[in-house]
Design a protein around this motif. Structure first.
Motif, short mmCIF file in Angstrom:
data_model
loop_
_atom_site.label_atom_id
_atom_site.label_comp_id
_atom_site.label_asym_id
_atom_site.label_seq_id
_atom_site.Cartn_x
_atom_site.Cartn_y
_atom_site.Cartn_z
N SER A 232 0.82 -1.22 0.00
CA SER A 232 0.00 0.00 0.00
C SER A 232 0.86 1.26 0.00
N SER B 170 -6.75 -3.65 0.38
CA SER B 170 -5.61 -4.24 1.08
C SER B 170 -6.09 -5.52 1.75
N SER C 277 -5.10 -6.99 4.21
CA SER C 277 -5.13 -6.91 5.68
C SER C 277 -6.41 -6.26 6.21
N ASP C 278 -7.20 -5.66 5.32
CA ASP C 278 -8.41 -4.93 5.74
C ASP C 278 -9.68 -5.77 5.66
N SER D 259 -10.47 0.17 0.46
CA SER D 259 -10.37 -0.26 1.85
C SER D 259 -9.60 0.79 2.67
N PRO D 260 -9.70 0.76 4.00
CA PRO D 260 -9.09 1.81 4.84
C PRO D 260 -7.61 2.04 4.59
N THR D 261 -6.84 0.98 4.40
CA THR D 261 -5.40 1.15 4.17
C THR D 261 -5.14 1.87 2.85
#
Length: 224
Positions: free
Chosen positions: A102, A121, A123-124, A145-147
């Motif tokens: 990212s 991402s 991880s999200d 996504s947030p990342t």
């Protein structure tokens, strides 16, 4: 009666591909179980894309990992190149890019080049969110996504607003590509590249410093 979606899933981890297909086989995503096209590298995905073109069948949704074994013969290096190909061949296909990376410049370059309907991402997301996100995208929404959103904010906070070629110059230099060879990767003249490179150095190094200094500064700022 809705036709089953044709969903292309490309990831070099077969268990990940199976997980995505299992999650999207649920009736909550679509009443008719989608037809899944599974690939594990760029070469097979490339062949699947052209197979569907020849059969005159659409690909409705493409879930693409960014980091993939390349198809050197046709310069398909990763999921980004596959996404670009799909954009040209299947104009109505919804594209979701999935990544573990990212870095702000990479994220910015991908959004400007591909503008995927989904950019996530890994991880999200979790098993519960994934089909919800895909259903919203198929309904016409876009999703970051947030990342990914935080990476975009990093560039805004630093008041950096380069276009995709500027980002690509910095990324390629960080990968060890010499300036003299950049025209082989970017459709610009050497003089245009030199001007852009000077502008990048002006923003990050106040105009002074070597390529190594430039890359070190970009990494220190979290851009690479």
């Amino acid at each position: 009666m809705n036709k089953p979606l044709i969903i292309l899933i490309v990831d070099d981890h077969p268990m990940t591909v199976d997980s995505y297909s299992n999650l999207l086989s649920n009736n909550d995503f679509q009443k008719n179980t989608p037809n899944f096209v599974k690939s594990y590298n760029c070469q097979d995905a490339y062949n699947q894309i052209f197979f569907h073109l020849k059969q005159n069948t659409n690909i409705d949704l493409a879930l693409l990992d960014i980091s993939l074994p390349p198809y050197k013969e046709f310069n398909i290096e990763n999921g980004i190149d596959l996404a670009s190909l799909i954009r040209k061949k299947f104009t109505n296909c919804k594209i979701v890019l999935l990544t573990m990376h990212s870095e702000p410049l990479t994220v910015d370059k991908i959004i400007k080049e591909i503008n995927p309907e989904g950019f996530v991402s890994k991880s999200d997301i979790n098993f519960e969110l994934f089909p919800i996100i895909c259903k919203k995208i198929m309904g016409g929404d876009t999703f970051r996504s947030p990342t990914i959103l935080e990476s975009q904010r990093e560039l805004f906070k630093r008041n950096i607003n380069w276009d995709k070629h500027d980002s690509q110059i910095l990324i390629l230099i960080s990968q060890g590509v010499k300036t003299v060879n950049l025209p082989n990767y970017i459709p610009l003249s050497m003089s245009a590249i030199e001007k852009r490179k000077a502008n990048i150095k002006g923003q990050l190094l106040m105009g002074k410093g070597s390529d190594r200094d430039l890359i070190n500064k970009a990494k220190k700022l979290g851009l690479l």
